[in-house]
Design a protein around this motif. Structure first.
Motif, PDB file in Angstrom:
ATOM      1  N   VAL A  28       0.870  -1.181   0.000  1.00 31.98           N
ATOM      2  CA  VAL A  28       0.000   0.000   0.000  1.00 31.98           C
ATOM      3  C   VAL A  28       0.904   1.226   0.000  1.00 31.98           C
ATOM      4  N   THR A  33       6.434   8.829   0.783  1.00 33.33           N
ATOM      5  CA  THR A  33       7.746   9.440   1.022  1.00 33.33           C
ATOM      6  C   THR A  33       8.824   8.402   1.350  1.00 33.33           C
ATOM      7  N   THR A 112       2.345  10.331   6.177  1.00 32.03           N
ATOM      8  CA  THR A 112       1.226  10.079   7.086  1.00 32.03           C
ATOM      9  C   THR A 112       1.719   9.417   8.371  1.00 32.03           C
TER      10      THR A 112
HETATM   11  C1  FAD Z   1      14.489  12.882   3.293  1.00 33.33           C
HETATM   12  C2  FAD Z   1      13.651  12.093   4.272  1.00 33.33           C
HETATM   13  C3  FAD Z   1      13.724  12.392   5.619  1.00 33.33           C
HETATM   14  C4  FAD Z   1      12.946  11.696   6.532  1.00 33.33           C
HETATM   15  N1  FAD Z   1      13.061  11.998   7.859  1.00 33.33           N
HETATM   16  C5  FAD Z   1      12.353  11.296   8.769  1.00 33.33           C
HETATM   17  C6  FAD Z   1      12.474  11.608  10.161  1.00 33.33           C
HETATM   18  O1  FAD Z   1      13.175  12.527  10.569  1.00 33.33           O
HETATM   19  N2  FAD Z   1      11.761  10.844  11.033  1.00 33.33           N
HETATM   20  C7  FAD Z   1      10.942   9.824  10.625  1.00 33.33           C
HETATM   21  O2  FAD Z   1      10.317   9.182  11.467  1.00 33.33           O
HETATM   22  N3  FAD Z   1      10.811   9.523   9.320  1.00 33.33           N
HETATM   23  C8  FAD Z   1      11.477  10.236   8.376  1.00 33.33           C
HETATM   24  N4  FAD Z   1      11.345   9.931   7.046  1.00 33.33           N
HETATM   25  C9  FAD Z   1      10.614   8.707   6.653  1.00 33.33           C
HETATM   26  C10 FAD Z   1       9.182   8.858   6.065  1.00 33.33           C
HETATM   27  O3  FAD Z   1       9.133   9.709   5.007  1.00 33.33           O
HETATM   28  C11 FAD Z   1       8.177   9.281   7.077  1.00 33.33           C
HETATM   29  O4  FAD Z   1       8.303   8.424   8.160  1.00 33.33           O
HETATM   30  C12 FAD Z   1       6.722   9.282   6.615  1.00 33.33           C
HETATM   31  O5  FAD Z   1       5.890   9.470   7.731  1.00 33.33           O
HETATM   32  C13 FAD Z   1       6.269   8.011   5.916  1.00 33.33           C
HETATM   33  O6  FAD Z   1       4.872   8.157   5.654  1.00 33.33           O
HETATM   34  P1  FAD Z   1       4.263   7.921   4.213  1.00 33.33           P
HETATM   35  O7  FAD Z   1       2.793   8.110   4.349  1.00 33.33           O
HETATM   36  O8  FAD Z   1       4.925   8.743   3.182  1.00 33.33           O
HETATM   37  O9  FAD Z   1       4.612   6.386   3.998  1.00 33.33           O
HETATM   38  P2  FAD Z   1       4.722   5.553   2.655  1.00 33.33           P
HETATM   39  O10 FAD Z   1       6.006   5.838   1.994  1.00 33.33           O
HETATM   40  O11 FAD Z   1       3.490   5.697   1.836  1.00 33.33           O
HETATM   41  O12 FAD Z   1       4.747   4.078   3.263  1.00 33.33           O
HETATM   42  C14 FAD Z   1       5.832   3.625   4.052  1.00 33.33           C
HETATM   43  C15 FAD Z   1       5.630   2.130   4.315  1.00 33.33           C
HETATM   44  O13 FAD Z   1       4.507   1.931   5.154  1.00 33.33           O
HETATM   45  C16 FAD Z   1       3.513   1.129   4.509  1.00 33.33           C
HETATM   46  N5  FAD Z   1       2.227   1.757   4.877  1.00 33.33           N
HETATM   47  C17 FAD Z   1       1.895   3.064   4.725  1.00 33.33           C
HETATM   48  N6  FAD Z   1       0.679   3.289   5.248  1.00 33.33           N
HETATM   49  C18 FAD Z   1       0.222   2.104   5.722  1.00 33.33           C
HETATM   50  C19 FAD Z   1      -0.982   1.693   6.358  1.00 33.33           C
HETATM   51  N7  FAD Z   1      -1.969   2.547   6.639  1.00 33.33           N
HETATM   52  N8  FAD Z   1      -1.114   0.376   6.708  1.00 33.33           N
HETATM   53  C20 FAD Z   1      -0.120  -0.500   6.446  1.00 33.33           C
HETATM   54  N9  FAD Z   1       1.052  -0.166   5.839  1.00 33.33           N
HETATM   55  C21 FAD Z   1       1.210   1.114   5.497  1.00 33.33           C
HETATM   56  C22 FAD Z   1       3.838   1.191   3.027  1.00 33.33           C
HETATM   57  O14 FAD Z   1       3.405   0.025   2.333  1.00 33.33           O
HETATM   58  C23 FAD Z   1       5.346   1.326   3.045  1.00 33.33           C
HETATM   59  O15 FAD Z   1       5.957   0.063   3.194  1.00 33.33           O
HETATM   60  C24 FAD Z   1      12.078  10.651   6.097  1.00 33.33           C
HETATM   61  C25 FAD Z   1      11.998  10.368   4.732  1.00 33.33           C
HETATM   62  C26 FAD Z   1      12.759  11.075   3.824  1.00 33.33           C
HETATM   63  C27 FAD Z   1      12.643  10.743   2.376  1.00 33.33           C
END
Ligand code: FAD
Length: 318
Positions: A28, A33, A112
């Motif tokens: 999913v 990010t 998220t």
């Molecule tokens: C440059 C950079 C800096 C970052 N800095 C930080 C930081 O300081 N601290 C930190 O904690 N994180 C950091 N992140 C990591 C990340 O981007 C964040 O944690 C963000 O919250 C991920 O959320 P997303 O919705 O984009 O996840 P996604 O990229 O959409 O998903 C991440 C993973 O979770 C799974 N997933 C997503 N939603 C669900 C759901 N509802 N149920 C089951 N599985 C799910 C997806 O399949 C995937 O495997 C960083 C990322 C980048 C690129």
């Protein structure tokens, strides 16, 4: 990036059906990010056949409300909304601060809370493009960080020999606040959400989706705090972070980025429970937190940081 099928389900049930159809060969996508980087750089051993876009059902899973004695946050709520929410800031300070300290404003608008707790680990061998290091976490038989570059890795040893840490900022806050993760199948205590058997992973089944985070409303007088140590002040993953909640002299303290799952610092809790919150007691709790630490060749410095993070988190609950 390779080709994959892309679906925009209209409901959570349809999203689950799609996951079942691809039987472990799909992911999913929430904010994307983290996930999109893994696809772009072809990190994983098996490239997913399909991506199920949860943003097509985002409105129904993006909310923050208090109901039935608890805070409820939809899994697709952007981190920035969590950080800025007056409800979260007033009663669940550790979570608001953890969300606020995550990444950058852009990433917090897109990323998220569900994705934050499900993100994959950041070990550079695991993250090397084109699956160049077939490490333990990917089903290989070696952890390259063990004898290699391990300055950001676990100081509490390995599980199945993977020493990558859990990098999430909101995860320790959710453990400290005694949250529950609601999924399409069950309710899981935040503390039990990460998988000891598959380092850097969650206990979710292939066809299971996080739908809601639930945090019990703390008793009156409760204080909580989150602190984070980073190399760059602008945007960075935690070297070590720590969340604490103290209610009626009883503490819940959780470190992250020190082990391959959020690390409940029970020894620190025992050291501070019932005591006055002051410099000396907080320092003693910090020292107790790292009891049993097993640092690697390049990460002994993290022990001192972990001690300081626990001390600061406790003092911030005064
Ligand atoms: C440059 C950079 C800096 C970052 N800095 C930080 C930081 O300081 N601290 C930190 O904690 N994180 C950091 N992140 C990591 C990340 O981007 C964040 O944690 C963000 O919250 C991920 O959320 P997303 O919705 O984009 O996840 P996604 O990229 O959409 O998903 C991440 C993973 O979770 C799974 N997933 C997503 N939603 C669900 C759901 N509802 N149920 C089951 N599985 C799910 C997806 O399949 C995937 O495997 C960083 C990322 C980048 C690129």
């Amino acid at each position: 990036m390779r080709k994959f099928k892309h679906y925009n389900p209209k409901s959570i049930d349809e999203a689950v059906e799609k996951l079942q159809e691809f039987d472990g060969k799909s992911f999913v996508n929430a904010g994307g990010t983290d996930l999109l980087g893994t696809l772009r750089f072809e990190l994983l051993e098996e490239y997913p056949e399909a991506i199920i876009n949860l943003k097509s059902i985002a409105p129904s899973l993006a909310y923050i409300k208090e109901e039935g004695g608890m805070l409820k946050i939809g899994a697709l709520t952007p981190l920035e909304d969590v950080a800025k929410s007056d409800i979260v800031k007033s009663k669940y300070a550790a979570l608001a601060e953890a969300a606020h300290k995550t990444a950058s404003p852009h990433l917090r608008e897109t990323g998220t809370i569900g994705g934050n707790i499900c993100q994959m680990n950041r070990c550079w061998y695991f993250r090397k493009g084109h699956n160049r290091f077939d490490c333990i976490r990917k089903g290989g038989n070696m952890c390259f960080a063990m004898a290699g570059e391990n300055r950001f890795h676990s100081i509490f040893g390995a599980v199945k020999a993977c020493i990558a840490v859990n990098p999430s900022d909101t995860a320790p806050a959710l453990v400290a606040l005694n949250a529950t993760i609601k999924t399409t199948k069950r309710e899981i205590a935040a503390e039990d959400f990460w998988d000891v058997a598959i380092p850097g992973s969650t206990v979710l089944d292939n066809d299971e989706i996080v739908t809601e985070i639930q945090v019990p409303t703390p008793a009156s007088g409760a204080k909580s705090a989150f602190v984070k140590f980073i190399m760059r002040s602008s945007i960075d993953f935690p070297i070590v972070n720590c969340a604490a909640m103290i209610v009626n002299g009883e503490a819940r303290i959780c470190l992250n980025a020190v082990h391959n799952m959020p690390y409940r610092a029970t020894k620190a809790e025992e050291a501070i429970n019932g005591k006055t919150i002051d410099e000396a007691n907080a320092e003693a709790a910090g020292a107790a937190a790292v009891t049993g630490a097993l640092p690697m060749a390049h990460n002994k410095y993290k022990i001192q940081i972990a001690k300081a993070m626990v001390k600061r988190a406790i003092l911030a609950c005064k």
